[in-house]
Each structure stands twice: as structure tokens, then as C-alpha cells.
Design a protein around this motif. Structure first.
Motif: not given
Length: 218
Positions: A80-108
Motif C-alpha cells: 500500500r505504501y508503494r501504491e500511494i508513494y507517487p501521489t505524495y513523494a515524487i513532487e516533494a522530493t528535490p535533487a541533491m546538490p550536484g546530482a545532475r552534474e555528477a551524472i553529466e561528469a560520468v558522461r563527459a
């Protein structure tokens, strides 16, 4: 080269694969998980201290639910938690500082970035899509040493995580353990668990990774 840049068997840039944990490594999942637990508590009528629960992020959901529910109820409550999780958790959750840049660094560097997480894989994918973070693969439902199978399958030389369970997973896989104390485990605990490298957060990863790859080419 920084003192935190260990030597390792030579790795060509084309072969570089870096694994990342999700919760408290790439995303600050505390606000969303807190909201989901509060909704679950209201629905089930069972008290859950959501503020306390988010201090223990990392292990599988069932381990946290065991603090609040009888063992026999946990499978149904977890579903049940997993079912309701998208409704409550997705929009409320930010990226950690540097997350996107870390992925991009691997690609670079011509490498692949994969996410290996204990989280329910569909919800992990929802988080990443919502935040516009696009790894090359997402593998869910794996915790601690169990992460090693996926890391080996993808040939990951490095695994980045915030928990001692992530350190154990990396070491079991024979990958370099790079830890960030952005979750429940402080730096001394991560080092004691065997982390090869501890960075302050993901914003430090691109420079470290460039130095690591350069060192392997020498």
C-alpha cells in the motif's frame, strides 16, 4: 591528484561505469517519504513517527515498517505504501546538490552512469524522470551486499552512496566505494565501514572523477 584519488587497475574511458545510490545520494527523499508515511499512518490508523523514520533512510522499506506494524501486516502495508508513494513523494522530493552534474561528469568522460537502489524500481524511475536525471540504467530492490550483483553485471568500477550499506555493496562487488555523508551515516562511520573515498557531497564528484580516470591512464 588529490590524496583521496586511489590507484586501481587501468580502466579505459570507454569502459568507465559509475553506479549511484538514489535516496540521500542523488535525491533528498526525506520530504517525500515523510509525506508518504504520514498519509499511510492516517489511512491505517497506526502511528508512524515520520520525522524519526526519515533519519534511517537506506535499508529496505520492510525494515522501517517493522518499527510500526506487526510482522504479519508488513507485506500488505508495504504494498500500500508503494501504491500511494507517487501521489505524495515524487513532487516533494528535490535533487541533491550536484546530482545532475555528477551524472553529466560520468558522461563527459565517455562513461555510463547507473542507479542501483533499494527503492521500489518503478518509484525510483518516477523520481529520476521528474527531476530530469537520466542514468543509463536503473536497478531497484537491491540493498547492501545484494547491490553487488548489479554492479558486477554492468561492470561498475565505482559506486557512490551515502550509507554503510552502499559501502558494503561496493566492496562486495570489487568496486571503489565513494561515499558522501549526506544521509544518515557520518563520515567516520563511512570510513570505518571501509569507504575508499569520502567526499563532502556530490558537488565534489566531477573533479574527483576526472582525477581518478586520469590516474588510471598513467
Amino acid at each position: 591528484m588529490s590524496p583521496e584519488t586511489p590507484t586501481a587497475p587501468a580502466v579505459s574511458v570507454r569502459q568507465l561505469t559509475v553506479g549511484f545510490d538514489l535516496d540521500m545520494t542523488l535525491i533528498d527523499s526525506r520530504p517525500g517519504i515523510k509525506a508518504a508515511y504520514r498519509a499511510l499512518s492516517a489511512e491505517t490508523g497506526t502511528f508512524i513517527d515520520a520525522d524519526e523514520a526519515v533519519t534511517r533512510l537506506g535499508p529496505p522499506l520492510d525494515e522501517e515498517l517493522a518499527y510500526w506494524f506487526p510482522q504479519a501486516e508488513i507485506p500488505a502495508v508495504a504494498d500500500r505504501y508503494r501504491e500511494i508513494y507517487p501521489t505524495y513523494a515524487i513532487e516533494a522530493t528535490p535533487a541533491m546538490p550536484g546530482a545532475r552534474e555528477a551524472i553529466e561528469a560520468v558522461r563527459a568522460l565517455g562513461g555510463r552512469a547507473i542507479v542501483v537502489t533499494a527503492k521500489h524500481e518503478p518509484n525510483a524511475r518516477l523520481h529520476l524522470a521528474h527531476l530530469g536525471i537520466e542514468p543509463d540504467a536503473v536497478i531497484g530492490w537491491l540493498w547492501a551486499e545484494a547491490k553487488a550483483g548489479a554492479l558486477r553485471e554492468y561492470g561498475a568500477q565505482v559506486y557512490v552512496g551515502d550509507h554503510v550499506g552502499d559501502v558494503r555493496g561496493a566492496r562486495t562487488a570489487g568496486a571503489l566505494s565513494v561515499a558522501v555523508p549526506t544521509g544518515p551515516c557520518p563520515e567516520p562511520e563511512l570510513r570505518e565501514a571501509g569507504a575508499d573515498v569520502v567526499l563532502p557531497d556530490l558537488t565534489a564528484l566531477p573533479q574527483w572523477l576526472a582525477e581518478y580516470v586520469a590516474a588510471q591512464a598513467v
